[in-house]
Design a protein around this motif. Sequence first.
Motif, PDB file in Angstrom:
ATOM      1  N   PHE A  98       0.716  -0.962   0.049  1.00  0.00           N
ATOM      2  CA  PHE A  98       0.162  -0.213  -0.008  1.00  0.00           C
ATOM      3  C   PHE A  98       0.588   1.327  -0.102  1.00  0.00           C
ATOM      4  O   PHE A  98       2.050   1.346   0.873  1.00  0.00           O
ATOM      5  CB  PHE A  98      -1.322   0.309   1.227  1.00  0.00           C
ATOM      6  CG  PHE A  98      -1.886  -1.099   1.151  1.00  0.00           C
ATOM      7  CD1 PHE A  98      -3.263  -1.472   0.320  1.00  0.00           C
ATOM      8  CD2 PHE A  98      -2.426  -0.882   2.575  1.00  0.00           C
ATOM      9  CE1 PHE A  98      -3.995  -2.770  -0.096  1.00  0.00           C
ATOM     10  CE2 PHE A  98      -3.350  -2.309   1.870  1.00  0.00           C
ATOM     11  CZ  PHE A  98      -3.993  -2.548   1.044  1.00  0.00           C
ATOM     12  N   CYS A  99       0.648   2.575  -1.014  1.00  0.00           N
ATOM     13  CA  CYS A  99       1.315   3.476  -0.583  1.00  0.00           C
ATOM     14  C   CYS A  99       0.347   4.184  -1.518  1.00  0.00           C
ATOM     15  O   CYS A  99      -0.999   4.381  -1.560  1.00  0.00           O
ATOM     16  CB  CYS A  99       2.601   3.515  -1.565  1.00  0.00           C
ATOM     17  SG  CYS A  99       2.323   3.447  -3.309  1.00  0.00           S
ATOM     18  N   ILE A 100       0.949   5.717  -0.814  1.00  0.00           N
ATOM     19  CA  ILE A 100      -0.245   7.072  -0.951  1.00  0.00           C
ATOM     20  C   ILE A 100       1.314   8.082  -1.388  1.00  0.00           C
ATOM     21  O   ILE A 100       2.385   7.752  -0.562  1.00  0.00           O
ATOM     22  CB  ILE A 100      -0.377   7.757   0.482  1.00  0.00           C
ATOM     23  CG1 ILE A 100      -1.598   6.908   1.284  1.00  0.00           C
ATOM     24  CG2 ILE A 100      -1.075   8.862  -0.069  1.00  0.00           C
ATOM     25  CD1 ILE A 100      -1.700   7.003   2.076  1.00  0.00           C
ATOM     26  N   SER A 101       1.264   8.644  -2.785  1.00  0.00           N
ATOM     27  CA  SER A 101       1.543   8.826  -3.391  1.00  0.00           C
ATOM     28  C   SER A 101       1.522  10.499  -4.028  1.00  0.00           C
ATOM     29  O   SER A 101       0.134  10.611  -4.447  1.00  0.00           O
ATOM     30  CB  SER A 101       2.173   8.703  -4.836  1.00  0.00           C
ATOM     31  OG  SER A 101       1.637   8.125  -5.827  1.00  0.00           O
ATOM     32  N   SER A 102       2.007  11.551  -4.301  1.00  0.00           N
ATOM     33  CA  SER A 102       1.586  13.184  -4.208  1.00  0.00           C
ATOM     34  C   SER A 102       1.523  13.446  -5.658  1.00  0.00           C
ATOM     35  O   SER A 102       2.914  12.565  -6.450  1.00  0.00           O
ATOM     36  CB  SER A 102       2.456  13.683  -4.038  1.00  0.00           C
ATOM     37  OG  SER A 102       3.927  13.993  -3.720  1.00  0.00           O
ATOM     38  N   TYR A 103       1.178  13.751  -6.379  1.00  0.00           N
ATOM     39  CA  TYR A 103       1.294  14.092  -7.888  1.00  0.00           C
ATOM     40  C   TYR A 103       3.104  14.355  -7.812  1.00  0.00           C
ATOM     41  O   TYR A 103       2.978  14.868  -9.693  1.00  0.00           O
ATOM     42  CB  TYR A 103      -0.120  15.205  -8.786  1.00  0.00           C
ATOM     43  CG  TYR A 103      -1.034  14.271  -8.557  1.00  0.00           C
ATOM     44  CD1 TYR A 103      -1.548  13.002  -8.755  1.00  0.00           C
ATOM     45  CD2 TYR A 103      -2.416  15.088  -7.603  1.00  0.00           C
ATOM     46  CE1 TYR A 103      -2.185  12.750  -8.824  1.00  0.00           C
ATOM     47  CE2 TYR A 103      -3.516  15.009  -7.649  1.00  0.00           C
ATOM     48  CZ  TYR A 103      -3.804  13.394  -8.286  1.00  0.00           C
ATOM     49  OH  TYR A 103      -5.131  13.134  -7.780  1.00  0.00           O
ATOM     50  N   ASP A 104       3.855  14.864  -7.340  1.00  0.00           N
ATOM     51  CA  ASP A 104       5.560  14.979  -7.979  1.00  0.00           C
ATOM     52  C   ASP A 104       5.905  13.672  -8.140  1.00  0.00           C
ATOM     53  O   ASP A 104       7.268  14.330  -8.713  1.00  0.00           O
ATOM     54  CB  ASP A 104       5.565  15.603  -6.876  1.00  0.00           C
ATOM     55  CG  ASP A 104       5.666  15.584  -5.516  1.00  0.00           C
ATOM     56  OD1 ASP A 104       5.757  14.812  -5.366  1.00  0.00           O
ATOM     57  OD2 ASP A 104       6.360  16.432  -4.602  1.00  0.00           O
ATOM     58  N   GLY A 105       5.411  12.930  -8.120  1.00  0.00           N
ATOM     59  CA  GLY A 105       6.047  11.461  -8.583  1.00  0.00           C
ATOM     60  C   GLY A 105       6.945  11.072  -6.850  1.00  0.00           C
ATOM     61  O   GLY A 105       7.892  10.792  -7.154  1.00  0.00           O
ATOM     62  N   HIS A 106       6.084  11.405  -5.720  1.00  0.00           N
ATOM     63  CA  HIS A 106       6.965  10.993  -4.843  1.00  0.00           C
ATOM     64  C   HIS A 106       5.868  10.268  -4.406  1.00  0.00           C
ATOM     65  O   HIS A 106       4.934  10.527  -3.242  1.00  0.00           O
ATOM     66  CB  HIS A 106       7.519  11.927  -3.729  1.00  0.00           C
ATOM     67  CG  HIS A 106       8.493  12.284  -4.039  1.00  0.00           C
ATOM     68  ND1 HIS A 106       9.163  13.785  -5.772  1.00  0.00           N
ATOM     69  CD2 HIS A 106       9.994  13.036  -3.721  1.00  0.00           C
ATOM     70  CE1 HIS A 106       9.801  13.839  -5.348  1.00  0.00           C
ATOM     71  NE2 HIS A 106      10.683  13.476  -5.536  1.00  0.00           N
ATOM     72  N   PHE A 107       6.505   9.534  -3.081  1.00  0.00           N
ATOM     73  CA  PHE A 107       5.722   8.222  -2.477  1.00  0.00           C
ATOM     74  C   PHE A 107       5.911   9.368  -1.192  1.00  0.00           C
ATOM     75  O   PHE A 107       6.537  10.115  -0.227  1.00  0.00           O
ATOM     76  CB  PHE A 107       6.015   7.026  -1.217  1.00  0.00           C
ATOM     77  CG  PHE A 107       6.145   5.934  -2.994  1.00  0.00           C
ATOM     78  CD1 PHE A 107       4.961   5.869  -3.804  1.00  0.00           C
ATOM     79  CD2 PHE A 107       7.474   5.694  -3.620  1.00  0.00           C
ATOM     80  CE1 PHE A 107       4.999   4.377  -3.905  1.00  0.00           C
ATOM     81  CE2 PHE A 107       7.408   4.537  -4.035  1.00  0.00           C
ATOM     82  CZ  PHE A 107       6.263   3.950  -5.199  1.00  0.00           C
TER      83      PHE A 107
END
Length: 171
Positions: A12-21
């Motif tokens: 499971f992960c959450i990432s931002s739209y800037d390409g970082h977890f």
Amino acid sequence: YERFFSVSLDMFCISSYDGHFKKVNGAFEEVLGFSAEELCTKSYLDFIHPDDIERTTKEVEKQLLTKQKVLSFENRYRCKDGTYKWLSWKSSPFGDFMYAAARDVTESKMAEEEIKNAKAALEIANRELESFSYSVAHDLRAPTRTILGFSTMALEDPESSFGEQAKSHLN
């Protein structure tokens, strides 16, 4: 929520739209070997196989534009030991983040590749067998015709003195 996130066998992960977890669970470390800190300090593109980066980028951009869920996407992620593993992703954008789950499908991908290779080898063997069968059939035609011709002539010869058993064998 936190317990479910941390004990899940899926990644499971959450990432931002800037390409970082922004957050990854322990399954990432188990599968890839990198710590959560190592994964969150670099762009996730740094971990993706070079041949999969463009395709992954397009998939993420499409998800950002359409705000639709991704129900099946596969790419290869680098492990800490330098090898790559195939991951199958499902993700959903929500607000400023993408929430995703991945599974390691490396073994099934390898099995698919083995089946594909075995199928290709079988097709080659079948073509060779067909070629061999054609050659054998072609090579045996002339001698078979000769034997058939001589046996027919012997049976039809009015001066032949073959008994019934000999005629049966010739037939």
